[in-house]
Design a protein around this motif. Sequence first.
Motif, PDB file in Angstrom:
ATOM      1  N   LEU A  80      33.467 140.207  30.722  1.00  0.00           N
ATOM      2  CA  LEU A  80      32.585 140.490  31.986  1.00  0.00           C
ATOM      3  C   LEU A  80      31.486 141.388  31.582  1.00  0.00           C
ATOM      4  CD1 LEU A  80      35.679 141.110  34.531  1.00  0.00           C
ATOM      5  CD2 LEU A  80      34.128 138.899  34.065  1.00  0.00           C
ATOM      6  N   ALA A  81      31.441 142.190  31.026  1.00  0.00           N
ATOM      7  CA  ALA A  81      30.334 142.900  30.552  1.00  0.00           C
ATOM      8  C   ALA A  81      29.163 142.203  30.100  1.00  0.00           C
ATOM      9  CB  ALA A  81      30.716 144.200  29.551  1.00  0.00           C
ATOM     10  N   PHE A  82      29.507 141.277  29.005  1.00  0.00           N
ATOM     11  CA  PHE A  82      28.762 140.181  28.285  1.00  0.00           C
ATOM     12  C   PHE A  82      28.208 139.596  29.441  1.00  0.00           C
ATOM     13  CE2 PHE A  82      28.168 136.107  26.496  1.00  0.00           C
ATOM     14  CZ  PHE A  82      26.953 136.616  25.656  1.00  0.00           C
ATOM     15  N   ALA A  83      28.866 139.095  30.397  1.00  0.00           N
ATOM     16  CA  ALA A  83      28.439 138.146  31.487  1.00  0.00           C
ATOM     17  C   ALA A  83      27.431 138.866  32.430  1.00  0.00           C
ATOM     18  CB  ALA A  83      29.556 137.509  32.263  1.00  0.00           C
ATOM     19  N   MET A  84      27.691 140.355  32.612  1.00  0.00           N
ATOM     20  CA  MET A  84      26.714 140.897  33.543  1.00  0.00           C
ATOM     21  C   MET A  84      25.344 141.260  32.826  1.00  0.00           C
ATOM     22  SD  MET A  84      27.225 144.687  35.211  1.00  0.00           S
ATOM     23  CE  MET A  84      28.241 144.126  36.636  1.00  0.00           C
ATOM     24  N   SER A  85      25.510 141.342  31.451  1.00  0.00           N
ATOM     25  CA  SER A  85      24.126 141.619  30.767  1.00  0.00           C
ATOM     26  C   SER A  85      23.325 140.372  30.965  1.00  0.00           C
ATOM     27  CB  SER A  85      24.392 141.594  29.415  1.00  0.00           C
ATOM     28  OG  SER A  85      25.062 140.707  28.515  1.00  0.00           O
TER      29      SER A  85
ATOM     30  N   GLN B  63      22.162 131.950  28.938  1.00  0.00           N
ATOM     31  CA  GLN B  63      23.718 132.325  29.066  1.00  0.00           C
ATOM     32  C   GLN B  63      24.008 132.138  30.219  1.00  0.00           C
ATOM     33  OE1 GLN B  63      25.697 132.591  25.783  1.00  0.00           O
ATOM     34  NE2 GLN B  63      23.951 132.001  24.815  1.00  0.00           N
ATOM     35  N   THR B  64      23.299 132.306  31.215  1.00  0.00           N
ATOM     36  CA  THR B  64      23.461 132.960  32.401  1.00  0.00           C
ATOM     37  C   THR B  64      24.381 131.977  33.242  1.00  0.00           C
ATOM     38  OG1 THR B  64      21.294 134.170  32.807  1.00  0.00           O
ATOM     39  CG2 THR B  64      22.356 133.386  34.853  1.00  0.00           C
ATOM     40  N   ALA B  65      24.313 130.490  32.868  1.00  0.00           N
ATOM     41  CA  ALA B  65      24.877 129.584  33.624  1.00  0.00           C
ATOM     42  C   ALA B  65      26.575 129.555  33.286  1.00  0.00           C
ATOM     43  CB  ALA B  65      24.326 128.188  33.204  1.00  0.00           C
ATOM     44  N   TYR B  66      26.765 130.416  32.150  1.00  0.00           N
ATOM     45  CA  TYR B  66      28.300 130.644  31.836  1.00  0.00           C
ATOM     46  C   TYR B  66      28.880 131.438  32.571  1.00  0.00           C
ATOM     47  CZ  TYR B  66      27.741 127.960  27.545  1.00  0.00           C
ATOM     48  OH  TYR B  66      27.486 126.831  26.410  1.00  0.00           O
ATOM     49  N   THR B  67      28.239 132.340  33.345  1.00  0.00           N
ATOM     50  CA  THR B  67      28.684 133.355  34.101  1.00  0.00           C
ATOM     51  C   THR B  67      29.764 132.643  35.195  1.00  0.00           C
ATOM     52  OG1 THR B  67      27.032 134.654  33.721  1.00  0.00           O
ATOM     53  CG2 THR B  67      28.356 135.181  35.580  1.00  0.00           C
ATOM     54  N   ILE B  68      29.616 131.866  35.815  1.00  0.00           N
ATOM     55  CA  ILE B  68      30.378 131.254  37.099  1.00  0.00           C
ATOM     56  C   ILE B  68      31.788 130.690  36.462  1.00  0.00           C
ATOM     57  CG2 ILE B  68      30.316 129.302  38.789  1.00  0.00           C
ATOM     58  CD1 ILE B  68      27.589 129.742  39.378  1.00  0.00           C
ATOM     59  N   PRO B  69      31.625 129.889  35.155  1.00  0.00           N
ATOM     60  CA  PRO B  69      32.969 129.434  34.836  1.00  0.00           C
ATOM     61  C   PRO B  69      33.793 130.793  34.148  1.00  0.00           C
ATOM     62  CG  PRO B  69      31.194 128.031  33.898  1.00  0.00           C
ATOM     63  CD  PRO B  69      30.549 129.157  34.628  1.00  0.00           C
ATOM     64  N   ILE B  70      33.137 131.611  33.736  1.00  0.00           N
ATOM     65  CA  ILE B  70      33.996 132.908  33.130  1.00  0.00           C
ATOM     66  C   ILE B  70      34.435 133.727  34.434  1.00  0.00           C
ATOM     67  CG2 ILE B  70      33.626 134.993  32.407  1.00  0.00           C
ATOM     68  CD1 ILE B  70      31.325 134.348  30.292  1.00  0.00           C
ATOM     69  N   LEU B  71      33.868 133.710  35.449  1.00  0.00           N
ATOM     70  CA  LEU B  71      34.359 134.381  36.648  1.00  0.00           C
ATOM     71  C   LEU B  71      35.378 133.562  37.244  1.00  0.00           C
ATOM     72  CD1 LEU B  71      31.121 136.025  38.341  1.00  0.00           C
ATOM     73  CD2 LEU B  71      32.723 136.943  36.704  1.00  0.00           C
ATOM     74  N   ALA B  72      35.071 132.323  37.322  1.00  0.00           N
ATOM     75  CA  ALA B  72      36.174 131.265  38.060  1.00  0.00           C
ATOM     76  C   ALA B  72      37.576 131.524  37.244  1.00  0.00           C
ATOM     77  CB  ALA B  72      35.703 129.906  38.188  1.00  0.00           C
TER      78      ALA B  72
ATOM     79  N   VAL C 134      38.176 144.890  42.017  1.00  0.00           N
ATOM     80  CA  VAL C 134      37.583 146.413  41.544  1.00  0.00           C
ATOM     81  C   VAL C 134      37.840 146.708  40.024  1.00  0.00           C
ATOM     82  CG1 VAL C 134      38.036 148.938  41.652  1.00  0.00           C
ATOM     83  CG2 VAL C 134      38.302 147.230  43.689  1.00  0.00           C
ATOM     84  N   MET C 135      38.628 146.428  39.255  1.00  0.00           N
ATOM     85  CA  MET C 135      38.967 146.589  37.820  1.00  0.00           C
ATOM     86  C   MET C 135      37.895 145.592  37.230  1.00  0.00           C
ATOM     87  SD  MET C 135      43.097 146.962  36.778  1.00  0.00           S
ATOM     88  CE  MET C 135      42.480 147.046  35.222  1.00  0.00           C
ATOM     89  N   TYR C 136      37.643 144.511  37.487  1.00  0.00           N
ATOM     90  CA  TYR C 136      36.676 143.715  36.640  1.00  0.00           C
ATOM     91  C   TYR C 136      35.198 144.243  37.171  1.00  0.00           C
ATOM     92  CZ  TYR C 136      39.863 139.662  36.175  1.00  0.00           C
ATOM     93  OH  TYR C 136      40.851 139.027  36.103  1.00  0.00           O
ATOM     94  N   LEU C 137      34.800 144.582  38.353  1.00  0.00           N
ATOM     95  CA  LEU C 137      33.590 145.341  38.412  1.00  0.00           C
ATOM     96  C   LEU C 137      33.256 146.514  37.930  1.00  0.00           C
ATOM     97  CD1 LEU C 137      30.766 144.883  40.122  1.00  0.00           C
ATOM     98  CD2 LEU C 137      32.155 146.187  42.008  1.00  0.00           C
ATOM     99  N   ILE C 138      34.314 147.390  37.793  1.00  0.00           N
ATOM    100  CA  ILE C 138      34.116 148.679  37.025  1.00  0.00           C
ATOM    101  C   ILE C 138      33.836 148.342  35.535  1.00  0.00           C
ATOM    102  CG2 ILE C 138      35.177 150.929  36.607  1.00  0.00           C
ATOM    103  CD1 ILE C 138      36.384 150.946  39.441  1.00  0.00           C
ATOM    104  N   THR C 139      34.899 147.796  34.900  1.00  0.00           N
ATOM    105  CA  THR C 139      34.902 147.382  33.457  1.00  0.00           C
ATOM    106  C   THR C 139      33.315 146.845  33.172  1.00  0.00           C
ATOM    107  OG1 THR C 139      37.191 146.941  33.611  1.00  0.00           O
ATOM    108  CG2 THR C 139      35.727 146.042  31.638  1.00  0.00           C
ATOM    109  N   ALA C 140      32.913 145.932  33.983  1.00  0.00           N
ATOM    110  CA  ALA C 140      31.675 145.050  33.811  1.00  0.00           C
ATOM    111  C   ALA C 140      30.599 145.992  33.909  1.00  0.00           C
ATOM    112  CB  ALA C 140      31.592 143.803  34.721  1.00  0.00           C
TER     113      ALA C 140
ATOM    114  N   GLU D 266      32.919 139.883  23.364  1.00  0.00           N
ATOM    115  CA  GLU D 266      34.292 140.624  23.835  1.00  0.00           C
ATOM    116  C   GLU D 266      34.034 141.972  23.382  1.00  0.00           C
ATOM    117  OE1 GLU D 266      38.839 141.105  21.835  1.00  0.00           O
ATOM    118  OE2 GLU D 266      37.804 139.249  21.597  1.00  0.00           O
ATOM    119  N   LEU D 267      34.196 142.663  24.473  1.00  0.00           N
ATOM    120  CA  LEU D 267      33.497 144.134  24.670  1.00  0.00           C
ATOM    121  C   LEU D 267      34.320 145.200  23.613  1.00  0.00           C
ATOM    122  CD1 LEU D 267      32.252 146.256  26.381  1.00  0.00           C
ATOM    123  CD2 LEU D 267      34.082 146.316  27.938  1.00  0.00           C
ATOM    124  N   LEU D 268      35.701 144.810  23.371  1.00  0.00           N
ATOM    125  CA  LEU D 268      36.068 145.826  22.420  1.00  0.00           C
ATOM    126  C   LEU D 268      35.576 145.814  20.925  1.00  0.00           C
ATOM    127  CD1 LEU D 268      40.090 145.281  23.122  1.00  0.00           C
ATOM    128  CD2 LEU D 268      38.708 147.362  23.597  1.00  0.00           C
TER     129      LEU D 268
END
Length: 471
Positions: A69-74, A252-261, A298-304, A318-320
Motif C-alpha cells: 500500500l505504501a508503494f501504491a501511495m507513492s 503505475q497509478t492505474a494499478y492502485t485500484i486493483p491493489i486496493l480492491a 485505518v490500518m491500511y491508511l496508517i501503514t501506507a 513490498e514495504l518490508l
Amino acid sequence: MELQKMNGHTKEDGFDGLDIINPEREEFLPHKLGGKKEAHFTDFEGKTSFGMSVFNLSNAIMGSGILGLAFAMSNTGIVLFIILLVSIAILSAYSIHLLLKSAGVVGIRAYEQLGNRAFGPPGKMLAGCIITVHNIGAMSSYLFIVKSELPLVIQAFLGKHENTGEWFLEGNYLIMIVSICIILPLALMKQLGYLGYTSGFSLSCMVFFLISVIYKKFNIPCPLDEHDNSTHLTPNITDDFCEAKAFTINSQTAYTIPILAFAFVCHPEVLPIYTELRDANKKRMQQVANISILAMFVMYLITAIFGYLTFYGGVESELLHTYIKVDPLDTLMLCVRLAVLVAVTLTVPVVLFPIRRAVQQMLFPEKPFNWVRHILIAFVLIFLVNLLVILVPSIRDIFGIIGATSAPSLIFILPGIFYIRIIPKEQEPMSSRPKIQAACFAGLGFIFMVMSLSFIIIDWVTGESRSAGGH
C-alpha cells in the motif's frame, strides 16, 4: 424481536430480524418465493460471539496486500490514495450489504446456494469455482511468503550471512513443516468461529508491524544518504524527492485500484461467518462487516502514510524489503518480518474454510456433517497448495490472472447480479433504484476486470516487471 435463529431451519429466516430501523425494512417481510425449500447448513449452531466474528472477518480482509500500500501511495499521492481507499472501502461494505440482503430474503447462508437460487446449478458451480480458485490463490500467496521469507529470517537470527544449505534454511521443507504443525490442526476445527482466537493474535502481529512502521518513520533519514546501500532505494534523487506529493500520476497509478480492491476481498468468508454468528440477523452481521472494514481501513491508511513518508519515491512494492535493504541486520524489522509470517500463516486456515464449504456444496450438497470428509478435504486442499508452491517457481502471472478475474467477481459482479435475480420483481422492479444501483455495481466489476487483465497483458507484451500487489 428476533424471529430467526442461526441454523436457518425456519420460515422466519426471511424476516432477517426485520431490521426495523432500516428504511427498506419492507424488503425483509416474508413473501412467497415458490419452489422447494433451499438446502441450509445444519452443522453449525451460531455460537460465535460478535467480537470473535469481527476478528475472523478482519483477518480475512487483512492480507499480504498491506505490504504494497505504501508503494501504491507513492504512485498516486496522499490525497488521491485516500480518495480511492475510502471509495473501495465503501463499495466493499455495499457489496456485503447486497450479499446479506439477498441471503436474508431467501433464507440462505451460503454463497454457492445464492448462485443456485439466482441461476440454478450453473450459478452454484460458478460461485463455488470462483471462491475455490480465488482462495487457493490466496493460500498459495501466503505460503509463498513463508517459503521466501522464513529461511531469510532464520538465517538472520542465526547470524548467517548466506544460505549454507542446511535443511532448516530450505523453503520447501519449512512450508511443509508449517502446514503440518500449524495450518492443518487449525483447519481441522469444526467451526470457523473457533479461529477467532488465532485471528485475534494474527491481527495483533499486524498491529506490531504497524507500530514498527510508525516508529521507523522517525528513525530513518531521507534520502537515506547515511546508508551504503541507499542508492538501491533512491537511484534518482531530486530536490523534491523527500517531499510528500498530494497527487501523482504515472505508469503505475492505474494499478492502485486493483491493489486496493484486492486488499478488501473477504466476501467468501462473509456468509460462513454469518452462519456462525450468535443471535444473527442482517443488521448485526452488517455491523460486523462495517467494523472489520473500518478497522482494516485505518490500518491500511496508517501503514501506507507512514511507509510512504519514510521512503517517499524510494519505497518498493513490498514495504518490508525496503527496510531490509536499508539495514539487513535490523533486529526490530526482523521481528516484524517474523510477526508478518505468523500473521499470514494463521490466516491460511480462515481462507481454507470457504473452499471446503464450496467443495461440500458442489459435491455433497445434501450430506450431513461428516468428520472423515471434513478432515480429508482439508488435507487434500493443503496438500495441493503445498504442491503448487513447491513445484511452481514463480506464479506471479497465474496469481495476476486469478486476481484480475476472481476478485472483481466476488466483490462486484456476483453480489450485484445475485441481488438482481433473487429479489422478486414484485418487490423491487428492475427500474427501482436499488436494482439499478446493483446493475451499475456489477458493471463496475466488469470494468475493473477488463482493466486488470489489460494491465497484465501489457506487462506480458512489453516484458516490463511491475508489481500489482495482491490480497
